[in-house]
Design an enzyme around this catalytic site. Structure first.
Site, PDB file in Angstrom:
ATOM      1  N   GLN B 121      25.931  56.789  -6.813  1.00  0.00           N
ATOM      2  CA  GLN B 121      27.180  56.031  -6.688  1.00  0.00           C
ATOM      3  C   GLN B 121      26.887  54.535  -6.720  1.00  0.00           C
ATOM      4  O   GLN B 121      26.276  54.001  -5.792  1.00  0.00           O
ATOM      5  CB  GLN B 121      27.867  56.391  -5.365  1.00  0.00           C
ATOM      6  CG  GLN B 121      29.171  55.645  -5.125  1.00  0.00           C
ATOM      7  CD  GLN B 121      29.698  55.860  -3.713  1.00  0.00           C
ATOM      8  OE1 GLN B 121      28.917  55.968  -2.773  1.00  0.00           O
ATOM      9  NE2 GLN B 121      31.005  55.923  -3.568  1.00  0.00           N
ATOM     10  N   GLY B 122      27.315  53.861  -7.759  1.00  0.00           N
ATOM     11  CA  GLY B 122      27.112  52.416  -7.872  1.00  0.00           C
ATOM     12  C   GLY B 122      28.385  51.653  -7.579  1.00  0.00           C
ATOM     13  O   GLY B 122      29.005  51.110  -8.496  1.00  0.00           O
ATOM     14  N   SER B 124      28.832  49.654  -4.168  1.00  0.00           N
ATOM     15  CA  SER B 124      28.527  48.464  -3.372  1.00  0.00           C
ATOM     16  C   SER B 124      27.681  47.458  -4.141  1.00  0.00           C
ATOM     17  O   SER B 124      26.838  47.831  -4.957  1.00  0.00           O
ATOM     18  CB  SER B 124      27.766  48.851  -2.106  1.00  0.00           C
ATOM     19  OG  SER B 124      28.486  49.799  -1.371  1.00  0.00           O
ATOM     20  N   SER B 156      22.264  55.298  -3.101  1.00  0.00           N
ATOM     21  CA  SER B 156      21.479  56.441  -2.625  1.00  0.00           C
ATOM     22  C   SER B 156      20.970  57.256  -3.809  1.00  0.00           C
ATOM     23  O   SER B 156      21.696  57.490  -4.767  1.00  0.00           O
ATOM     24  CB  SER B 156      22.330  57.344  -1.720  1.00  0.00           C
ATOM     25  OG  SER B 156      22.830  56.595  -0.641  1.00  0.00           O
ATOM     26  N   GLU B 239      35.008  61.402  -0.724  1.00  0.00           N
ATOM     27  CA  GLU B 239      33.789  61.056   0.010  1.00  0.00           C
ATOM     28  C   GLU B 239      34.024  61.136   1.520  1.00  0.00           C
ATOM     29  O   GLU B 239      33.223  61.659   2.268  1.00  0.00           O
ATOM     30  CB  GLU B 239      33.323  59.641  -0.384  1.00  0.00           C
ATOM     31  CG  GLU B 239      32.032  59.239   0.316  1.00  0.00           C
ATOM     32  CD  GLU B 239      31.498  57.879  -0.126  1.00  0.00           C
ATOM     33  OE1 GLU B 239      32.244  57.141  -0.778  1.00  0.00           O
ATOM     34  OE2 GLU B 239      30.338  57.578   0.202  1.00  0.00           O
TER      35      GLU B 239
HETATM   36  C1  LIG Z   1      22.625  55.099   4.283  1.00  0.00           C
HETATM   37  C2  LIG Z   1      23.579  54.391   3.385  1.00  0.00           C
HETATM   38  C3  LIG Z   1      23.823  54.890   2.117  1.00  0.00           C
HETATM   39  C4  LIG Z   1      24.702  54.242   1.258  1.00  0.00           C
HETATM   40  N1  LIG Z   1      24.866  54.754   0.007  1.00  0.00           N
HETATM   41  C5  LIG Z   1      25.656  54.094  -0.874  1.00  0.00           C
HETATM   42  C6  LIG Z   1      25.748  54.534  -2.227  1.00  0.00           C
HETATM   43  O1  LIG Z   1      25.132  55.524  -2.612  1.00  0.00           O
HETATM   44  N2  LIG Z   1      26.509  53.844  -3.082  1.00  0.00           N
HETATM   45  C7  LIG Z   1      27.225  52.752  -2.686  1.00  0.00           C
HETATM   46  O2  LIG Z   1      27.942  52.190  -3.502  1.00  0.00           O
HETATM   47  N3  LIG Z   1      27.152  52.284  -1.413  1.00  0.00           N
HETATM   48  C8  LIG Z   1      26.372  52.930  -0.496  1.00  0.00           C
HETATM   49  N4  LIG Z   1      26.264  52.462   0.802  1.00  0.00           N
HETATM   50  C9  LIG Z   1      26.935  51.202   1.145  1.00  0.00           C
HETATM   51  C10 LIG Z   1      28.033  51.293   2.167  1.00  0.00           C
HETATM   52  O3  LIG Z   1      29.211  51.795   1.587  1.00  0.00           O
HETATM   53  C11 LIG Z   1      28.224  49.875   2.731  1.00  0.00           C
HETATM   54  O4  LIG Z   1      27.046  49.553   3.445  1.00  0.00           O
HETATM   55  C12 LIG Z   1      29.406  49.749   3.636  1.00  0.00           C
HETATM   56  O5  LIG Z   1      30.611  49.917   2.929  1.00  0.00           O
HETATM   57  C13 LIG Z   1      29.428  48.405   4.375  1.00  0.00           C
HETATM   58  O6  LIG Z   1      29.271  47.328   3.512  1.00  0.00           O
HETATM   59  P1  LIG Z   1      28.144  46.200   3.814  1.00  0.00           P
HETATM   60  O7  LIG Z   1      26.870  46.909   4.016  1.00  0.00           O
HETATM   61  O8  LIG Z   1      28.223  45.192   2.744  1.00  0.00           O
HETATM   62  O9  LIG Z   1      28.555  45.557   5.205  1.00  0.00           O
HETATM   63  P2  LIG Z   1      29.604  44.370   5.404  1.00  0.00           P
HETATM   64  O10 LIG Z   1      30.818  44.661   4.609  1.00  0.00           O
HETATM   65  O11 LIG Z   1      28.920  43.073   5.205  1.00  0.00           O
HETATM   66  O12 LIG Z   1      29.939  44.547   6.943  1.00  0.00           O
HETATM   67  C14 LIG Z   1      29.156  43.991   8.007  1.00  0.00           C
HETATM   68  C15 LIG Z   1      29.920  44.159   9.292  1.00  0.00           C
HETATM   69  O13 LIG Z   1      31.172  43.460   9.202  1.00  0.00           O
HETATM   70  C16 LIG Z   1      32.250  44.338   9.466  1.00  0.00           C
HETATM   71  N5  LIG Z   1      33.386  43.970   8.618  1.00  0.00           N
HETATM   72  C17 LIG Z   1      33.390  43.651   7.316  1.00  0.00           C
HETATM   73  N6  LIG Z   1      34.643  43.429   6.875  1.00  0.00           N
HETATM   74  C18 LIG Z   1      35.462  43.634   7.937  1.00  0.00           C
HETATM   75  C19 LIG Z   1      36.872  43.566   8.134  1.00  0.00           C
HETATM   76  N7  LIG Z   1      37.721  43.290   7.161  1.00  0.00           N
HETATM   77  N8  LIG Z   1      37.344  43.828   9.376  1.00  0.00           N
HETATM   78  C20 LIG Z   1      36.485  44.140  10.390  1.00  0.00           C
HETATM   79  N9  LIG Z   1      35.176  44.219  10.266  1.00  0.00           N
HETATM   80  C21 LIG Z   1      34.666  43.967   9.048  1.00  0.00           C
HETATM   81  C22 LIG Z   1      31.717  45.720   9.135  1.00  0.00           C
HETATM   82  O14 LIG Z   1      32.435  46.737   9.826  1.00  0.00           O
HETATM   83  C23 LIG Z   1      30.281  45.618   9.584  1.00  0.00           C
HETATM   84  O15 LIG Z   1      30.230  45.844  10.965  1.00  0.00           O
HETATM   85  C24 LIG Z   1      25.384  53.079   1.680  1.00  0.00           C
HETATM   86  C25 LIG Z   1      25.145  52.583   2.962  1.00  0.00           C
HETATM   87  C26 LIG Z   1      24.258  53.222   3.815  1.00  0.00           C
HETATM   88  C27 LIG Z   1      24.029  52.648   5.180  1.00  0.00           C
END
Ligand SMILES: Cc1cc2nc3c(=O)[nH]c(=O)nc-3n(C[C@H](O)[C@H](O)[C@H](O)COP(=O)(O)OP(=O)(O)OC[C@H]3O[C@@H](n4cnc5c(N)ncnc54)[C@H](O)[C@@H]3O)c2cc1C
Lengths: 288, 377
Positions: B121-122, B124, B156, B239
């Site tokens: 899944q691409g 993020s 992932s 998902e």
């Molecule tokens: C193990 C793992 C596997 C993953 N696999 C995939 C994958 O295969 N493909 C893919 O595309 N993505 C994948 N992801 C990505 C995942 O979807 C993102 O990490 C997630 O959506 C959070 O985005 P971020 O990491 O940029 O955190 P951020 O968006 O930067 O968030 C950081 C913090 O800020 C908070 N925050 C951000 N915006 C708000 C808001 N509007 N209101 C309140 N709080 C907020 C969040 O809750 C968090 O606590 C994976 C993540 C993990 C940990």
């Protein structure tokens, strides 16, 4: 598997809600708060007429012939409406104590070390020698403390959990209504994420409690009932508390109803041996 | 309210149980959680066995109740979990089934079911996580191809994937949600660089993916150009809605194992620990009931999971973390030894409140979309 309310069950739920809206509206609630310890006999009889107590009695015995899931829906509505009185004890006494099924006889029962509505009831099940009156934290439920202790009846625990579910759903609604309408900083407080997240948690706790209570009503299994009570206590007690928080200063007043929900939720959480007993029961089931 | 199963469903359960008892002892040992090429082969092999026995389509075509029975029985028997097939089976596949053309379904769905192709899944990007609509990876049209440049992160199983469900920006001038397109990108196309990222559990289960002028045929677009946000919402509902269901059964098994371990090492005599495990048993029983409720709603409502998904995801992800914290309490000092059971699970449980939408984002969804509170800023 169709783990949803059937049409009949939805109709029952709506009917009871209408009845309680009519017979126990906010004015009646406030009148009851103003007259502590007095049980409204007319209300009790109309509950009896509506089949509240005879719901699970077979039809040949003058009952409605429905089951535990329907009883859970009924008690959920009673919880929503904050209906006072020893509802669970009277319901469980129907068919065993004459007059209980029709609402002519008000029945209460010793539960653990506590008895609700001791003085107002016609019949008391259990040993009450040495009972001492308490100044009850819930203005709508007089309480006595008794020396011995009676083991919990699982059905009473389940119906209490259903009442807690009703409280949880109601306080979630109250919080959301308030968050939509109360304005600060020039906009509804419901646009603030901190408030939104309190409301979201109110809903999540209510929904998981709902499925736990309904499932326990379907299976009548001891561990399912214990799970239902833990989830429902959490949803009602924490829910009422968060609802109070959303109401701000107004939430801390006698005038707002929030404290009545919270106090009743505390009281119900103490029934049936309290949460400890349910946790131990589930632990024992795990280790079996 | 009815929790019983039909005769046909019970029959399905019995046949599956019998089949599992026969085939599971013939499976080789599972490769280590670090060895993704090994796990790819293993997980595809398992999917092929399911396919040959007629169980492959249980994720898509079967009724939600049948799927529930499948998850319950496979977990109870200790069968392999979807693993590397997670994206293909649980959200890319269902999205293509719901939104793809007949040719697209014929091209991509059978290899997933037969255990031949792995998806990733691409979505993020480094600057577009919670704020997914901020994604910047660009795709410009050139003849019959899109030419894609940008980068993805946290992808992932990217290293072992054949295909990627990829979100790209096709109209940089449109409002954020309007200029996005959903593409199926072959992972062997020139211009793709995958750089593994090490997780806090020490493994390399996700990666950064760099895209430098990668050509993706226009025919690989699912849904219309610039209509990718809508398609994405379908993907996310799968998902969040169905992907974690089987794990609840697994958590209930872990709880029973914890109770056994605690009785063996004397910790069971501690009433605080005992009650904590009892409360968790109540929690996971209730999560299972919530699952059954949501499945009944989906069955009545025609397939795509509803808003109950966010309610479930929120509660489950935290419960899972509490479960493994309790495991640490059962283990005592051994909870610091990576070779002990549950210690790696405890580490990986930390991702559940982040991946597939953080708890904060889920709460906002519940508040605004389920409870109808006014939109925040
Ligand atoms: C193990 C793992 C596997 C993953 N696999 C995939 C994958 O295969 N493909 C893919 O595309 N993505 C994948 N992801 C990505 C995942 O979807 C993102 O990490 C997630 O959506 C959070 O985005 P971020 O990491 O940029 O955190 P951020 O968006 O930067 O968030 C950081 C913090 O800020 C908070 N925050 C951000 N915006 C708000 C808001 N509007 N209101 C309140 N709080 C907020 C969040 O809750 C968090 O606590 C994976 C993540 C993990 C940990």
């Amino acid at each position: 598997m169709r783990f949803q309310l059937s049409e009949d069950q939805q109709a029952l739920q709506a009917g009871v809600r209408r009845l309680l809206d009519r017979r126990f509206d906010r004015e009646a609630l406030r009148a009851a708060v103003g007259a502590p310890g007095r049980l409204d006999r007319a209300l009790w009889r109309s509950l009896g007429e509506a089949g509240f107590f005879a719901l699970r009695l077979p039809e040949p015995d003058g009952g409605v012939g429905l089951g535990l899931p329907e009883a859970a829906l009924l008690f959920e509505e009673a919880g929503r409406a904050l209906l006072p009185g020893p509802l669970v004890a009277t319901h469980l006494a129907a068919g065993r104590v004459p007059g209980a099924a029709t609402g002519e006889t008000v029945v209460t029962a010793v539960d653990g070390q506590l008895v609700e509505w001791l003085e107002a009831a016609d019949v008391v099940l259990g040993e009450t020698v040495g009972a001492v009156a308490m100044r009850s934290v819930d203005p709508l439920t007089p309480l006595h403390r008794v020396p011995g202790t009676t083991p919990a009846d699982p059905l009473a625990v389940l119906l209490t959990a259903a009442e807690q579910l009703g409280t949880a759903a109601r306080v979630c609604e109250l919080a959301v209504q308030h968050a939509r309408t109360r304005e600060q900083f020039g906009r509804p407080i419901g646009t603030f994420q901190a408030v939104q997240h309190l409301c979201a948690d109110l809903l999540v706790r209510t929904e998981i409690a709902r499925t736990a209570v309904y499932a326990a009503a379907v299976t009548a299994d001891g561990a399912d009932i214990a799970a239902a009570r833990l989830l429902a206590d959490e949803a009602a007690v924490r829910g009422a508390r968060d609802c109070l928080q959303v109401h701000g200063g107004m939430g801390f007043t006698w005038e707002a109803d929030v404290h009545l929900h919270l106090k009743r939720a505390w009281l119900r959480a103490a029934r049936g041996g309290g949460g400890t007993q349910s946790e131990e029961l589930l632990a024992a089931r795990l280790a079996a | 309210m009815d929790l019983s199963y039909t005769a046909a469903e019970e029959d399905f359960r019995a046949r599956l149980r019998e089949w599992l008892a026969k085939v599971l002892p013939t499976l080789p040992d599972r490769p280590s959680p670090d060895d993704w090429p090994g796990r790819r082969a293993y997980d595809l092999g398992w999917q092929r066995m399911l396919h040959d026995a007629g169980y492959a389509d249980v994720h898509w075509d079967a009724s939600p109740t049948t799927r529930l029975i499948f998850l319950e029985e496979t977990e109870r028997a200790g069968a392999p979990y979807v693993g590397a097939n997670f994206v293909g089976l649980l959200h890319a596949g269902p999205t293509i089934a719901a939104e793809g053309t007949a040719e697209q379904r014929a091209r991509w769905l059978p290899p997933v079911l037969r255990g031949e192709e792995v998806w990733c899944q691409g979505f993020s990007e480094p600057d577009a996580g919670s704020d997914l609509a901020a994604l910047r990876t660009r795709a410009r049209r050139d003849g019959d191809d899109y030419v894609v440049s940008g980068s993805k992160i946290w992808t992932s199983h990217a290293e072992v994937a054949d295909w990627c469900e990829l979100l790209v920006r096709t109209d940089p001038d449109a409002p954020r949600h309007r200029g996005i397109t959903w593409l199926a990108m072959p992972m062997d196309a020139p211009g793709i660089t995958v750089r593994p990222l090490r997780t806090l559990a020490g493994s390399a289960e996700f990666a950064e993916v760099f895209l430098d002028e990668v050509r993706v045929p226009v025919a690989n677009r699912v849904g219309a150009e610039n209509d990718g946000w809508r398609v994405t919402m379908v993907t996310l509902s799968f998902e969040r809605g169905t992907a974690f269901v089987g794990e609840v059964v697994a958590c209930r098994r872990v709880l029973r194992e914890l109770a056994r371990a605690a009785r063996e090492n004397g910790r069971w005599d501690d009433p605080v620990l005992r009650r904590r495990l009892g409360r968790l048993e109540g929690e996971f029983r209730a999560l299972w009931r919530l699952t059954q409720w949501n499945v009944s709603v989906a069955e009545a409502g025609g397939g795509v999971p509803g808003t109950g998904a966010s309610v479930f995801k929120l509660r489950y992800s935290h419960a899972r973390q509490e479960l493994y914290d309790a495991a640490a309490d059962v283990l005592g000092p051994d909870c610091l030894d990576l070779d002990r059971p549950w210690v790696l699970d405890r580490l990986s449980s930390l991702s559940y409140t982040i991946a597939a939408g953080t708890s904060q984002i889920q709460r906002t969804i519940v508040a605004e979309r389920v409870l109808g509170l006014p939109r925040g800023r």
